[in-house]
Design an enzyme around this catalytic site. Structure first.
Site, PDB file in Angstrom:
ATOM      1  CG  HIS A  74      49.453  21.049   9.980  1.00  0.00           C
ATOM      2  ND1 HIS A  74      48.928  21.556  11.149  1.00  0.00           N
ATOM      3  CD2 HIS A  74      49.114  19.727   9.975  1.00  0.00           C
ATOM      4  CE1 HIS A  74      48.304  20.592  11.816  1.00  0.00           C
ATOM      5  NE2 HIS A  74      48.398  19.473  11.110  1.00  0.00           N
ATOM      6  CD  GLU A  97      43.161  18.805  15.372  1.00  0.00           C
ATOM      7  OE1 GLU A  97      44.032  18.094  15.922  1.00  0.00           O
ATOM      8  OE2 GLU A  97      42.630  18.495  14.274  1.00  0.00           O
ATOM      9  CG  ASP A 102      45.477  18.404   9.386  1.00  0.00           C
ATOM     10  OD1 ASP A 102      46.526  17.818   9.666  1.00  0.00           O
ATOM     11  OD2 ASP A 102      44.533  18.523  10.196  1.00  0.00           O
ATOM     12  CG  ASP A 103      45.159  14.521   7.749  1.00  0.00           C
ATOM     13  OD1 ASP A 103      46.151  13.770   7.704  1.00  0.00           O
ATOM     14  OD2 ASP A 103      44.851  15.193   8.753  1.00  0.00           O
ATOM     15  CG  HIS A 142      49.271  14.682   9.241  1.00  0.00           C
ATOM     16  ND1 HIS A 142      49.914  14.352  10.416  1.00  0.00           N
ATOM     17  CD2 HIS A 142      48.566  15.822   9.509  1.00  0.00           C
ATOM     18  CE1 HIS A 142      49.603  15.236  11.346  1.00  0.00           C
ATOM     19  NE2 HIS A 142      48.788  16.134  10.824  1.00  0.00           N
ATOM     20  CG  HIS A 187      49.001  18.118  15.662  1.00  0.00           C
ATOM     21  ND1 HIS A 187      50.197  17.945  15.032  1.00  0.00           N
ATOM     22  CD2 HIS A 187      48.034  17.937  14.718  1.00  0.00           C
ATOM     23  CE1 HIS A 187      49.975  17.675  13.750  1.00  0.00           C
ATOM     24  NE2 HIS A 187      48.670  17.663  13.528  1.00  0.00           N
TER      25      HIS A 187
END
Ligand code: HPA
Ligand code: ZN
Length: 359
Positions: free
Chosen positions: A39, A222, A300-301, A41, A219
């Site tokens: 996961h 969340e 994630d980010d 991005h 997603h």
């Protein structure tokens, strides 16, 4: 990347775990543990320094005068407050080489963190809506991943995500644009603003994507309700749920996730930065692990949330008491949840097993 066995036995010391604080030994273990990321991005790995560099290279004006000023702006109250800044940051990505540089920088971080396999998301619409060709984006990302396989020995896959705040027609158009690049894309996903944009909005697009041979993820849970998790499974036929931490609101759902062995790609630092959990101590990932849910740890980010894979493992271990077996189980779960062949999974499992056996 891995120590040989002589080096390993030379630095072996018994592990000490004190009330969830990581000892030196546990920090070493986490750093060296083979990891698999599911996961991530790629646009969320754009570090402020690179954003600044690309803005200069492409003559794009940023509303910040230094990388430090960019970092100072990363104070989020929820998912939307992050997304507004994140989409703005992606504007500096213009040319194939920009996407290559972005992806290569992330793969170097993977190398540092002993990530042995990664499945990365990209958001085509973030770029095509600005007039950047689909091919420019995918070719830059794919070339960097090929180099990473060759030069760093890290395997990878690419998943394209539809932006759920845009309409079904735009998602269909994006699916159409992806077809000439099918050989480089293993699956489709669904990201962006969860509240107000439930999975059922994309049932038909996902059906067509599956008919084209793509695997699916989404997603869900969340910030949004458990119904988004149920509907992602039932309507979008996902193989993994991204985040999914709100499953704890519904005991029956948790039992179903255990029974079906549905993987959750959990992102601990993201969840605390976006206030899904106020504090890491309140995060439910360890509880879910012990209940038998197939949870995994992901970043994630990372450029926005303060850490890559090792940082995310450390954040969980510093706030919860975990054994080495439990830490390794996160990688085991991730390997089982990958979109690679059985033989490739076995090769990753062998790497993990020889690391654990050599402790
Ligand atoms: N949630 C939804 N969309 C996203 C995220 C996320 O955590 N990161 C990048 N796009
Ligand atoms: Zn995400």
């Amino acid at each position: 990347m891995f120590q040989n066995s002589a080096e390993k036995s030379a630095c072996y010391r018994p592990i000490v775990i004190l009330n969830g604080e990581t000892s030196v030994n546990q920090t070493d273990f986490i750093q060296q543990l083979p990891k698999v990321e599911l996961h991530l991005h790629i646009e969320g790995s754009l570090e402020p320094e690179m954003m600044f560099e690309l803005a200069q290279r492409n003559q794009i004006k940023l509303p910040f005068s230094t990388p430090e000023a960019i970092k100072a702006a990363y104070q989020f109250s929820n998912l939307q407050s992050f997304l507004d800044i994140y989409y703005q940051g992606a504007n500096v990505l213009q040319h194939e080489q920009d996407f290559y540089d972005l992806t290569w920088a992330y793969m170097l971080r993977c190398h540092q963190d002993n990530v042995i396999h990664t499945e990365i998301f990209f958001d085509p619409q973030t770029h095509t809506e600005r007039g950047i060709a689909f091919a420019t984006v995918i070719d830059g990302i794919h070339r960097a991943l090929e180099d990473a396989q060759q030069k760093l020995g890290i395997s990878s896959r690419i998943i394209m995500c539809f932006l759920r705040h845009l309409d079904e027609e735009s998602a269909f158009e994006t699916l159409q644009q992806s077809l000439p690049h099918k050989d480089k894309i293993v699956g489709v996903g669904l990201d962006s603003s969860e509240l107000g944009h439930p999975p059922e909005k994309f049932t038909r697009v996902f059906r067509q994507a599956r008919e084209e041979g793509f695997l699916t993820v989404a997603h869900a849970g969340e910030e949004g309700p458990v119904s988004n998790i149920y509907n992602s499974v039932e309507l979008l036929k996902v193989s993994r749920i991204d985040h999914g931490v709100r499953c704890s609101d519904d005991e029956k759902l948790v039992a179903e996730l255990v029974q079906s062995q549905m993987p959750l790609t959990v992102c601990p630092l993201s969840n605390t930065k976006l206030k899904v959990f106020e504090k890491m101590e309140q995060h439910n990932i360890v509880e879910l692990l012990r209940e038998g849910v197939q949870v995994t740890i992901n970043s994630d980010d990372p450029a926005y949330f303060g850490g890559y894979m090792t940082d995310n493992f450390l954040a969980v271990a510093q706030s919860h008491t975990l054994t080495e077996d439990e830490l390794a189980q996160f990688t085991r779960n991730a390997i089982n949840a990958t979109f690679i062949s059985q033989a490739e999974k076995q090769a990753l499992m062998n790497k993990l097993d020889s690391f654990v056996a050599g402790r």
